[in-house]
Design an enzyme around this catalytic site. Structure first.
Site, PDB file in Angstrom:
ATOM      1  N   GLY A   1       0.858  -0.922   0.113  1.00  0.00           N
ATOM      2  CA  GLY A   1       0.276   0.240  -0.154  1.00  0.00           C
ATOM      3  C   GLY A   1       0.550   1.552  -0.108  1.00  0.00           C
TER       4      GLY A   1
ATOM      5  N   GLY B   1     -12.315  13.147 -33.863  1.00  0.00           N
ATOM      6  CA  GLY B   1     -12.300  13.711 -32.682  1.00  0.00           C
ATOM      7  C   GLY B   1     -10.582  14.074 -32.560  1.00  0.00           C
TER       8      GLY B   1
HETATM    9  C1  HXC Z   1       9.207  -3.694  10.255  1.00  0.00           C
HETATM   10  C2  HXC Z   1      11.714  -4.131   8.754  1.00  0.00           C
HETATM   11  C3  HXC Z   1      10.283  -4.157   7.407  1.00  0.00           C
HETATM   12  C4  HXC Z   1       9.084  -3.923   7.838  1.00  0.00           C
HETATM   13  C5  HXC Z   1      12.264  -3.951   6.598  1.00  0.00           C
HETATM   14  N1  HXC Z   1      12.356  -4.167   8.880  1.00  0.00           N
HETATM   15  N2  HXC Z   1      10.559  -4.147   6.814  1.00  0.00           N
HETATM   16  N3  HXC Z   1      11.074  -3.709   9.664  1.00  0.00           N
HETATM   17  N4  HXC Z   1       8.595  -3.463   9.790  1.00  0.00           N
HETATM   18  N5  HXC Z   1       8.307  -3.819   7.062  1.00  0.00           N
HETATM   19  C6  HXC Z   1      13.306  -4.096   8.722  1.00  0.00           C
HETATM   20  C7  HXC Z   1      14.126  -6.095   9.111  1.00  0.00           C
HETATM   21  O1  HXC Z   1      13.380  -6.747   9.372  1.00  0.00           O
HETATM   22  C8  HXC Z   1      15.891  -5.295   8.977  1.00  0.00           C
HETATM   23  O2  HXC Z   1      15.808  -5.216  10.156  1.00  0.00           O
HETATM   24  C9  HXC Z   1      16.151  -3.737   8.769  1.00  0.00           C
HETATM   25  O3  HXC Z   1      14.541  -3.487   8.363  1.00  0.00           O
HETATM   26  C10 HXC Z   1      16.392  -4.558   7.404  1.00  0.00           C
HETATM   27  O4  HXC Z   1      16.280  -5.418   6.610  1.00  0.00           O
HETATM   28  P1  HXC Z   1      16.618  -6.584   5.688  1.00  0.00           P
HETATM   29  O5  HXC Z   1      15.857  -7.488   5.230  1.00  0.00           O
HETATM   30  O6  HXC Z   1      18.164  -7.018   5.983  1.00  0.00           O
HETATM   31  O7  HXC Z   1      17.055  -5.657   3.887  1.00  0.00           O
HETATM   32  P2  HXC Z   1      16.787  -5.951   2.490  1.00  0.00           P
HETATM   33  O8  HXC Z   1      17.481  -7.766   2.096  1.00  0.00           O
HETATM   34  O9  HXC Z   1      17.669  -5.351   1.502  1.00  0.00           O
HETATM   35  O10 HXC Z   1      15.018  -6.087   1.807  1.00  0.00           O
HETATM   36  C11 HXC Z   1      14.524  -5.382   2.012  1.00  0.00           C
HETATM   37  C12 HXC Z   1      13.165  -5.334   1.912  1.00  0.00           C
HETATM   38  C13 HXC Z   1      12.552  -6.780   3.309  1.00  0.00           C
HETATM   39  C14 HXC Z   1      12.964  -6.026   0.389  1.00  0.00           C
HETATM   40  C15 HXC Z   1      12.406  -3.910   2.079  1.00  0.00           C
HETATM   41  O11 HXC Z   1      13.510  -6.050   3.926  1.00  0.00           O
HETATM   42  C16 HXC Z   1      10.964  -6.881   3.528  1.00  0.00           C
HETATM   43  O12 HXC Z   1      10.793  -7.226   2.159  1.00  0.00           O
HETATM   44  N6  HXC Z   1      10.401  -6.281   4.170  1.00  0.00           N
HETATM   45  C17 HXC Z   1       9.118  -6.170   4.249  1.00  0.00           C
HETATM   46  C18 HXC Z   1       8.372  -6.028   3.620  1.00  0.00           C
HETATM   47  C19 HXC Z   1       6.671  -6.184   3.527  1.00  0.00           C
HETATM   48  O13 HXC Z   1       6.452  -6.652   3.912  1.00  0.00           O
HETATM   49  N7  HXC Z   1       6.433  -4.528   4.553  1.00  0.00           N
HETATM   50  C20 HXC Z   1       4.546  -4.812   4.571  1.00  0.00           C
HETATM   51  C21 HXC Z   1       4.232  -4.308   2.875  1.00  0.00           C
HETATM   52  S1  HXC Z   1       2.545  -4.494   3.153  1.00  0.00           S
HETATM   53  P3  HXC Z   1      17.049  -5.752  11.254  1.00  0.00           P
HETATM   54  O14 HXC Z   1      17.288  -5.294  12.419  1.00  0.00           O
HETATM   55  O15 HXC Z   1      17.321  -7.521  11.344  1.00  0.00           O
HETATM   56  O16 HXC Z   1      18.199  -5.476  10.460  1.00  0.00           O
HETATM   57  C22 HXC Z   1       3.109  -2.331   2.936  1.00  0.00           C
HETATM   58  C23 HXC Z   1       1.486  -2.417   3.661  1.00  0.00           C
HETATM   59  C24 HXC Z   1       1.103  -0.659   3.731  1.00  0.00           C
HETATM   60  O17 HXC Z   1       3.435  -2.133   3.581  1.00  0.00           O
HETATM   61  C25 HXC Z   1      -0.421  -0.374   3.316  1.00  0.00           C
HETATM   62  C26 HXC Z   1      -0.671   0.800   3.716  1.00  0.00           C
HETATM   63  C27 HXC Z   1      -1.895   1.117   2.907  1.00  0.00           C
END
Ligand code: HXC
Length: 520
Positions: A172, A410
């Site tokens: 989102g 058009g």
């Molecule tokens: C909390 C998060 C996070 C999240 C990443 N981190 N995303 N913490 N909430 N959404 C943290 C990780 O735990 C990690 O912490 C640090 O950030 C770095 O992340 P990495 O995974 O080590 O980095 P990388 O390998 O570069 O990968 C990046 C990434 C991946 C692809 C973004 O982190 C990821 O898939 N994150 C989750 C994405 C996700 O599903 N988000 C929710 C989407 S839905 P540590 O302390 O372990 O280093 C959404 C809904 C929004 O956003 C709705 C709005 C309407």
């Protein structure tokens, strides 16, 4: 605590804020070819101009392991600053802190910058590099996004809003940029998607990389989500600064002018004989409309928007005698410039952006019509094409059309018709204005005569020539008053300068309504 100790404490707090997630994570960020949140702000703003807001804000949630991870700033830097001496507001997500994820206070910080931009009538630029909603903060995070989306929506058309995607922007989270006026992306750095490759593989079995699915290339050329694509973060930030130079700070102002003597100034009366070489005499031969734009508008001033998307129309900002104008042009080198669904969306969106920000619109017309075909019909060309007509009819900024060659059906109305609201319509002597092309017209009207003639081909040619003279000729339209002037192509620049200047104090108001209902 002595005052010296207090000051020392303040300094170490400030250093902590500037360290973000720490050296190791900053190094990881650099290893990925990315810059930090503060380095990016440094590239965007005039030197030392950042005035930071809510510098020490920190998340209050301790859920699910967050108790040891609270950091001042909460993973985003916000503030105001200057771009070429003009105030803007900015937010820049810090991937080194909890992956730049958006928690309650992080969101509050961004929303405050948005609200200040709105209150002070200043552009808002958000730099996104985030794992999305901070999972541990649940509803607080979702509420934060909701607030940001609302602030984006309320600022829409009031202050320019620019999104710079420099990392992941998924789920989102994509909808805040999606609401803003312009999206910038960088190859191999930016990613935008609702659901990533893993989810797609699980649901549909399709294999696709992050870059192919939601990289800068995908969104600049296929989806049309990105307006600008760059090869590096530095070039991207220079691009944002350049775009801002064409825009007013808010809808209550006019864009900045380049005046005589300043860099970029170009002689308003300069004749442009080269246009005769650029536009071929053979009416079916294509040419690159961008060559004509480069010749006619102020030197080097054209900034193309959506350059790789729906290339059958060209849109972008340029200057004409120092004044920002928006160009909406047909591109005869791509599918003969026929208007299709994507071109309509691209054009209509651009027209509305210009209208919102007091930017006169100039159309350059060489169009055979809307693109025929089942895919177009079933894809909704009727409602998409209608957006262009609606956007032009509704726009209250100066609107000038210039017909170069074909202006049929058009598509003539959308691109050039005074009846739709163009304030001034100019035509080159080579203009052809008609319901359809001469071959089609002769075949429909004189089908029987042509079939019955001794020499059908000669008869068809006779009717085609007659149609050209009696119907399509620009002096026919000029005689009815629907073309204001038939101009010498060599004087195109001077004529456009005079037209836009003549209209520069235009005021037009529509009857009160809550809002129109543009076909979306
Ligand atoms: C909390 C998060 C996070 C999240 C990443 N981190 N995303 N913490 N909430 N959404 C943290 C990780 O735990 C990690 O912490 C640090 O950030 C770095 O992340 P990495 O995974 O080590 O980095 P990388 O390998 O570069 O990968 C990046 C990434 C991946 C692809 C973004 O982190 C990821 O898939 N994150 C989750 C994405 C996700 O599903 N988000 C929710 C989407 S839905 P540590 O302390 O372990 O280093 C959404 C809904 C929004 O956003 C709705 C709005 C309407």
């Amino acid at each position: 605590m002595s005052s010296r100790e207090a000051i020392q404490r303040m300094k170490s707090m400030r250093e902590a804020v500037h360290r973000g997630g720490g050296e190791k994570r900053i190094e990881q960020q650099h290893q990925k070819g990315k810059h930090t949140a503060r380095e990016r702000i440094g590239m965007l703003l005039d030197e030392h101009s950042l005035v930071e807001h809510q510098t020490y804000i920190a998340g209050r949630s301790t859920a699910f392991g967050l108790e040891n991870k609270r950091l001042p700033g909460d993973g985003v830097v916000t503030g105001s600053g200057l771009v070429d001496g003009r105030q803007v507001f900015v937010s820049s997500q810090d991937f080194t802190v909890l992956g730049g994820s958006l928690g309650e206070k992080h969101a509050e910080r961004i929303a405050e910058a948005q609200e200040l931009a709105l209150r002070t009538g200043s552009p808002f630029i958000q730099i996104n590099d985030s794992g999305g909603a901070r999972i541990q903060e649940g509803i607080l995070s979702l509420h934060g996004y909701a607030r940001i989306f609302r602030a984006n929506t309320l600022a829409s058309g009031v202050v320019p809003q620019i999104s710079v995607i420099l990392g992941p922007c998924a789920g989102g989270a994509v909808y805040s940029p999606g609401i803003t006026d312009f999206i910038f992306m960088v190859d191999n750095v930016s990613n935008m998607y609702i659901t990533g490759p893993d989810v797609i593989r699980a649901v549909t079995g399709e294999e696709i990389s992050h870059e192919e699915l939601g990289g800068a290339g995908a969104h600049a050329s296929r989806s049309g989500v990105a307006h600008f694509r760059y090869g590096s973060e530095e070039e991207c930030m220079a691009g944002v600064r350049r775009l801002l130079s064409y825009l007013p700070a808010s809808n209550r102002e006019h864009p900045p002018m380049v005046t005589a003597g300043e860099a970029g100034w170009d002689d308003p009366d300069r004749s442009v004989p080269e246009v005769l070489e650029i536009v071929p005499d053979e009416e079916k031969r294509g040419f690159d409309i961008r060559d004509l734009i480069a010749a006619v508008f102020d030197g080097e001033s054209f900034l193309e928007v959506h350059a790789d998307y729906a290339r059958n129309v060209v849109v972008g900002f340029a200057r004409l005698a120092g004044r920002t104008v928006g160009i909406f042009a047909n591109q005869p080198s791509v599918v003969a410039a026929a208007l299709d669904i994507d071109a309509s969306d691209k054009g209509a969106r651009f027209i509305r952006t210009c209208d919102a920000f007091n930017i006169p619109i100039i159309t350059l017309v060489d169009v055979p019509g809307f693109l025929p075909g089942v895919t177009q019909e079933h894809g909704g060309i009727i409602r998409h094409g209608a957006k262009v007509l609606y956007a032009i009819a509704e726009a209250t900024v100066p609107k000038v059309s210039l017909i170069l060659r074909k202006a049929y059906g058009g598509a003539y109305i959308a691109m050039a018709a005074k009846g739709l609201g163009y304030d001034r319509c100019l035509a080159w002597p080579t203009a052809q204005i008609a319901v359809m092309g001469p071959e089609g017209a002769a075949n429909v009207i004189f089908r029987r005569e042509i079939a019955d003639a001794e020499d059908p081909d000669a008869e068809r040619q006779k009717k085609i020539d007659e149609f050209r003279e009696s119907v399509m000729d620009p002096f026919v339209a000029a005689g009815y008053g629907y073309v204001d002037d038939v101009i010498d192509p060599v004087h195109t620049r001077a004529e456009l300068v005079r037209s836009v200047e003549m209209l520069s104090r235009k005021r037009e108001e529509h009857p009160w309504r809550k809002h129109g209902n543009i076909p979306l």
